[in-house]
Design an enzyme around this catalytic site. Structure first.
Site, PDB file in Angstrom:
ATOM      1  NE  ARG A  49      -4.142 -15.048   4.925  1.00  0.00           N
ATOM      2  CZ  ARG A  49      -4.645 -16.710   4.596  1.00  0.00           C
ATOM      3  NH1 ARG A  49      -3.968 -17.399   3.809  1.00  0.00           N
ATOM      4  NH2 ARG A  49      -5.838 -16.779   4.502  1.00  0.00           N
ATOM      5  CE1 TYR A 102       7.349   5.902  -5.299  1.00  0.00           C
ATOM      6  CE2 TYR A 102       6.130   3.988  -5.248  1.00  0.00           C
ATOM      7  CZ  TYR A 102       7.238   3.793  -5.339  1.00  0.00           C
ATOM      8  OH  TYR A 102       8.261   3.314  -5.297  1.00  0.00           O
ATOM      9  CG  ASP A 174       2.582   7.877  -0.615  1.00  0.00           C
ATOM     10  OD1 ASP A 174       3.609   8.040   0.819  1.00  0.00           O
ATOM     11  OD2 ASP A 174       3.175   6.963  -1.185  1.00  0.00           O
ATOM     12  CE  LYS A 199      10.980   3.881  -0.205  1.00  0.00           C
ATOM     13  NZ  LYS A 199       9.740   5.237  -1.235  1.00  0.00           N
TER      14      LYS A 199
HETATM   15  C1  LIG Z   1       8.921   4.773  -1.674  1.00  0.00           C
HETATM   16  C2  LIG Z   1       7.657   5.084  -1.679  1.00  0.00           C
HETATM   17  C3  LIG Z   1       6.226   3.962  -2.480  1.00  0.00           C
HETATM   18  C4  LIG Z   1       6.419   2.666  -2.401  1.00  0.00           C
HETATM   19  O1  LIG Z   1       6.919   2.125  -1.183  1.00  0.00           O
HETATM   20  P1  LIG Z   1       8.613   0.828  -1.135  1.00  0.00           P
HETATM   21  O2  LIG Z   1       8.482  -0.233   0.071  1.00  0.00           O
HETATM   22  O3  LIG Z   1       9.118   0.518  -2.659  1.00  0.00           O
HETATM   23  O4  LIG Z   1       6.864  -0.033  -2.115  1.00  0.00           O
HETATM   24  C5  LIG Z   1       5.742   4.763  -2.086  1.00  0.00           C
HETATM   25  N1  LIG Z   1       5.020   5.744  -2.426  1.00  0.00           N
HETATM   26  C6  LIG Z   1       6.082   7.319  -1.837  1.00  0.00           C
HETATM   27  C7  LIG Z   1       5.906   8.467  -1.588  1.00  0.00           C
HETATM   28  C8  LIG Z   1       7.674   6.357  -1.967  1.00  0.00           C
HETATM   29  O5  LIG Z   1       8.120   7.477  -1.887  1.00  0.00           O
END
Ligand SMILES: *Cc1c(COP(=O)(O)O)cnc(C)c1O
Length: 380
Positions: A49, A102, A174, A199
């Protein structure tokens, strides 16, 4: 070395029999231990893990990307956000969250955090040093996101960091939009940078993964301990795919950004467009802040259309042939969504009426993408 060179050469396989370029993908829950006296040693990896050498390679790559000291991988971008916040708060505490955050993080804050006795207060993303008036005795963390991923406000990160440092408050940003390529928040003094590696890093729309990178090992240890307590684990397949994606991320994001800027400039001249929200354009209200702290803009931006019925906006999106209709961004393909139902504001009303469409530009040829928007715009 420059970033693209560092990302190519970090976290590589260490020779061995296979002579492979990349570390191999190992699937394991149980790890066999040679000597029973080692079962409870905390300096050894004793259970799957907690990851593998492959996980270590990706963590190192994120540490390299962000100029950080430690990294925790999580199963999604959203868990990167929530685990980072959970590591910094406790019952009776107070967190300040940008109003442009977000959506699912807002949902976590107004649900889960409040249920566990943490007060979540939203602030105007453009508050800058004025955030000092919102700091309370029990404020534990400030959550930033720059730019807002639908509305593209840029925050005055150094001004907010200065207030946080003075008050002993942890800052979390973020950094998904910039891919970590165009913004180095830890260099600006932010404590924790989180990524939806889903992303740009993974880059192919087929992986969920998150990364939490900390400016100091102290903060990183706290984040890691919290994630372990919750039962954090990440799949080696997703880690492998993300490490592979990261190697080419600087080239991909550069091309996608060039494409996006070209399309944004073209859109600005179209009669059905009221405003283009792209921080690299001089017309963006936070253009100067962006130019000061960012070294580029990624390929996600929005436009506010002149007054149009939602039906027309939907018909426009449906008529696009190259842009898919879908959430997310950072993959090789172009996407578009309409956003109004997602824009929730509680600190300040969103001041820009008109339907908002967000584009995430991929690696297709720009001429083809512009032709696609042009033909679909007939529906507007
Ligand atoms: C997509 C996204 C997230 C979440 O990511 P996931 O992998 O879809 O959970 C968080 N913050 C931002 C700015 C995003 O674009």
């Amino acid at each position: 070395m420059k970033e693209s060179t560092r990302l190519i050469h970090t976290g590589r396989a260490k020779g061995g029999k296979s002579k492979a370029v990349s570390p191999s993908l190992t699937k394991a829950s149980t790890l066999l231990i040679d000597d029973a006296k080692d079962l409870y040693r905390s300096d050894l990896r004793t259970y799957g893990r907690h990851g593998s050498e492959l996980h270590d390679a990706l963590k190192l790559a994120f540490i390299t990307l962000e100029n950080g000291q430690s990294c925790t991988l999580t199963p999604s971008g959203l868990t990167a956000c929530t685990f980072a916040i959970m590591a910094c708060v406790s019952s009776g505490g107070h967190v300040l969250i940008t109003d442009s955050v977000y959506g699912p993080v807002r949902h976590f804050a107004t649900g889960w955090l409040r249920d566990f006795g943490v007060e979540a207060e939203f602030y105007d993303p453009r508050i800058g040093g004025g955030i000092t008036s919102l700091i309370k005795d029990n404020t534990q963390a400030i959550i930033l996101e720059a730019p807002g991923s639908l509305t593209l406000e840029i925050q005055d990160i150094p001004a907010i960091v200065a207030v946080a440092k003075e008050s002993g408050v942890t800052t979390i940003i973020d950094n998904t939009w910039s891919g970590g390529v165009y913004l180095k928040p830890l260099d600006l003094g932010v404590d924790i940078s989180v990524h939806a590696a889903t992303k740009y890093p993974a880059g192919h729309s087929d992986v969920f993964l998150g990364a939490i990178i900390s400016r100091t090992t102290n903060i990183g240890d706290k984040v890691e301990a919290n994630a372990r307590a919750i039962g954090n684990a990440t799949s080696p397949e997703d880690v492998y795919a993300t490490l592979r994606g990261l190697r080419t991320m600087p080239s991909r994001i550069k091309q996608q950004s060039e494409n996006a800027l070209q399309i944004a400039k073209w859109l600005a001249a179209q009669p059905y467009v009221q405003t283009v929200l792209h921080p690299a354009l001089m017309s963006h209200p936070d253009h100067d802040l962006w130019a000061r702290d960012f070294s580029g803009a990624s390929s996600v931006f929005s436009v506010i259309l002149t007054e149009r019925k939602l039906d027309n906006v939907i018909a426009f999106l449906n008529a696009l042939k190259l842009f898919g209709i879908g959430y997310s961004y950072g993959g090789f393909e172009s996407l578009a969504i309409h956003c109004d139902p997602q824009i929730r504001r509680t600190a300040m009303p969103w001041p820009k009426p008109g339907p908002l469409v967000r584009f995430a530009v991929g690696l297709e040829d720009t001429e083809d993408l512009i032709a696609d928007i042009s033909q679909a715009a007939a529906k507007l």
